[in-house]
Design an enzyme around this catalytic site. Structure first.
Site, PDB file in Angstrom:
ATOM      1  N   GLY A  85       0.779  -1.184   0.108  1.00  0.00           N
ATOM      2  CA  GLY A  85      -0.073   0.034   0.025  1.00  0.00           C
ATOM      3  C   GLY A  85       0.992   1.202   0.107  1.00  0.00           C
ATOM      4  N   ARG A  86       2.039   0.971   0.638  1.00  0.00           N
ATOM      5  CA  ARG A  86       2.736   2.297   0.604  1.00  0.00           C
ATOM      6  C   ARG A  86       3.413   2.794  -0.688  1.00  0.00           C
ATOM      7  NH1 ARG A  86       5.190  -0.402   6.145  1.00  0.00           N
ATOM      8  NH2 ARG A  86       3.693   0.500   7.575  1.00  0.00           N
ATOM      9  N   TYR A  91      -1.298   8.068   6.798  1.00  0.00           N
ATOM     10  CA  TYR A  91      -2.065   6.771   6.662  1.00  0.00           C
ATOM     11  C   TYR A  91      -0.923   5.868   5.994  1.00  0.00           C
ATOM     12  CZ  TYR A  91      -4.008   8.779   2.157  1.00  0.00           C
ATOM     13  OH  TYR A  91      -4.087   9.179   0.737  1.00  0.00           O
ATOM     14  N   GLU A  92      -1.444   4.781   6.304  1.00  0.00           N
ATOM     15  CA  GLU A  92      -0.706   3.399   5.794  1.00  0.00           C
ATOM     16  C   GLU A  92       0.743   3.523   6.447  1.00  0.00           C
ATOM     17  OE1 GLU A  92      -1.230   1.899   1.995  1.00  0.00           O
ATOM     18  OE2 GLU A  92      -3.310   2.800   1.881  1.00  0.00           O
ATOM     19  N   GLY A  93       0.902   4.375   7.681  1.00  0.00           N
ATOM     20  CA  GLY A  93       2.272   4.081   8.250  1.00  0.00           C
ATOM     21  C   GLY A  93       2.718   5.414   8.235  1.00  0.00           C
TER      22      GLY A  93
END
Length: 379
Positions: free
Chosen positions: A242-243, A362-364
Site C-alpha cells: 500500500g505504501r 496513513y498506511e504508516g
C-alpha cells in the site's frame, strides 16, 4: 532499470490521464466540499477496470503489473486525491490480502468480484486506540461452532461507506500479542456490522472514511484468511504494498499542484510582466520538479522490486517517506505562488495542500517509515 515506459504503459498512462481530466476533474471540488464521493463516478471507474489493474485475468483482473497501477494512482491523484485513495485501499490492501493469502475458494468468491469491477473493498485495521501501534488491537473474535463472533470498532476505514467486502482484523488469542491477531473477510450487510457517518477531515474529504461498529457479527470459519494468528503478518504485508500506492498518490498530488501553478504563473502578471518571468519563480519551479521526479523514480523502483518478488518493504517505506514530504513541500510552495488566490477554494491548490498532509500519516506515519528503513539497515 529502464526508465522509459513501454508503448503499452504510455497508452495506459494516457488513458488514465484523459479519464481523470474528463470524468473526475469536473466533480473534484464538489466532492471535497460536500464530503461525499460521487457513486456514478465510482461506477464508471469500476467499469473501466480501475479496481483490478495488477491482478490476474484468471480472476477477472486487468493482468497488469504494479507499475501500471502506480501510473494510474499518479494520474488520478494529480486531479483528485480522494479518488486516488479510493482505488488504493481497494487495490493495495483489500484485494492484496485475499490474492496473496486467500485460498482458491476465497479468491473465486471474494477476489473475483473485487477485481472485475463488480464490488468494492475496504480494510479495517485502525482502531480508536490502535493507530501506529496496530498490534494494540481490541476487536475480538471468539470461535462459536462453525462461526467466529466479532466485537469491536474500527476508525478511518476508507471506502467503508459503500464497500461490499471488508477485511477485518481481530484478536483470537489475547495472550499471544500480535501473534493472536487474525484476519477475516466480512460481507457488507452482515447483521451487527454497522457503518457510521463520514468522519470530518482536513483532506481527502471526498473519500468515504467512516467508523465501523462490529457488534456480535457472525463470520463463517471459512472466511478467515490463512490460520489463526496470521492476521498481523497479512496486515503488515498489505501495508508494504500500500505504501507504494501512497507514494504514487503523493507524487500525483505534487505534480498536479505544480502543473496548476505553472499555468497560473504564466498567465498572472505583476509589476508589468508574468510571474513566470521572475528568476525566483523559475528557481522554485525547477526545484519542485526535480524533487517530484526523484520521488517518482523512487516509487517506480519500489514497484519494480515488488513485481520481481524482491524484498521491497524498505523501498516502499523510502518512497512513501520521501514522496509524502515532497507533496507537502510542493503544495505549500504552489499555494504561495498563487498568492491570495492560492488560499481561495476557487483554485485546486488549496485542496491539494490539504490532501497532501495525510500522505505523511496513513498506511504508516513518516516516523514509522523511518523505523522500517532503519530496521532494514540492521541499525
Amino acid at each position: 532499470m529502464d526508465f522509459n515506459l513501454t508503448k503499452t504503459q504510455k497508452l495506459l498512462q494516457d488513458f488514465y490521464q484523459r479519464f481523470a481530466e474528463k470524468e473526475i476533474k469536473p466533480l473534484a471540488r464538489k466532492m471535497d466540499e460536500e464530503e461525499k464521493y460521487d457513486l456514478e463516478l465510482l461506477e464508471k471507474m469500476q467499469k473501466c477496470g480501475f479496481f483490478g489493474i495488477p491482478y490476474s485475468k484468471e480472476y477477472g483482473g486487468a493482468g497488469g503489473d504494479t507499475l501500471a497501477y502506480v501510473l494510474c494512482m499518479e494520474e488520478i491523484s494529480k486531479i483528485d486525491a480522494s479518488s486516488g485513495i479510493t482505488i488504493s485501499v481497494h487495490t493495495s490492501l483489500c484485494c492484496y490480502s485475499i490474492n496473496d493469502f486467500g485460498n482458491e475458494e476465497q479468491k473465486q468468491k471474494f477476489l473475483r468480484p473485487l477485481v472485475d469491477g463488480s464490488k468494492i473493498g475496504c480494510f479495517s485495521l485502525t482502531e480508536p486506540n490502535a493507530g501506529s501501534d496496530a498490534g494494540g488491537q481490541q476487536t475480538s473474535a471468539v470461535l462459536d461452532g462453525d462461526h467466529y463472533i466479532l466485537n469491536g470498532s474500527k476508525v478511518f476505514t476508507t471506502n467503508s461507506g459503500f464497500a461490499d467486502i471488508f477485511i477485518i482484523f481481530a484478536i483470537t488469542d489475547k495472550a499471544s500479542g500480535t501473534d493472536g491477531i487474525s484476519a477475516f473477510i466480512v460481507e457488507a450487510g452482515s447483521p451487527g456490522l454497522n457503518v457510521g457517518s463520514n468522519m470530518p477531515r482536513m483532506g481527502i474529504r471526498g473519500a468515504s472514511n467512516c467508523e465501523v461498529s462490529i457488534d456480535n457479527v457472525r463470520v463463517p470459519k471459512e472466511n478467515m484468511l490463512r490460520k489463526e494468528g496470521e492476521g498481523f503478518e497479512i496486515a503488515l504485508k498489505a501495508l508494504d504494498g500500500g505504501r507504494i500506492g501512497i507514494g504514487a498518490q503523493a507524487v500525483g498530488i505534487a505534480q498536479g499542484a505544480l502543473n496548476e501553478a505553472i499555468q497560473y504563473v504564466r498567465e498572472r502578471k505583476q509589476f508589468g510582466r508574468p510571474i513566470s518571468a521572475f528568476q525566483n519563480t523559475k528557481f522554485k519551479i525547477a526545484e519542485m520538479q526535480t524533487k517530484i521526479d526523484a520521488a517518482r523514480l523512487m516509487v517506480w523502483r519500489a514497484a519494480l522490486a515488488k513485481d520481481e518478488k524482491k524484498d521491497y518493504s524498505p523501498l516502499a517505506a523510502m518512497c512513501k517517506l520521501f514522496a509524502s514530504d515532497v507533496a507537502n513541500d510542493v503544495t505549500r510552495v504552489c499555494v504561495q505562488l498563487f498568492g491570495g488566490y492560492g488560499y481561495s477554494r476557487e483554485y485546486p491548490v488549496e485542496r491539494m495542500m490539504r490532501d497532501a498532509k495525510i500522505t505523511e500519516i496513513y498506511e504508516g506515519t513518516s516516523e514509522v517509515m523511518k523505523m522500517v528503513i532503519a530496521a532494514s539497515m540492521k541499525i
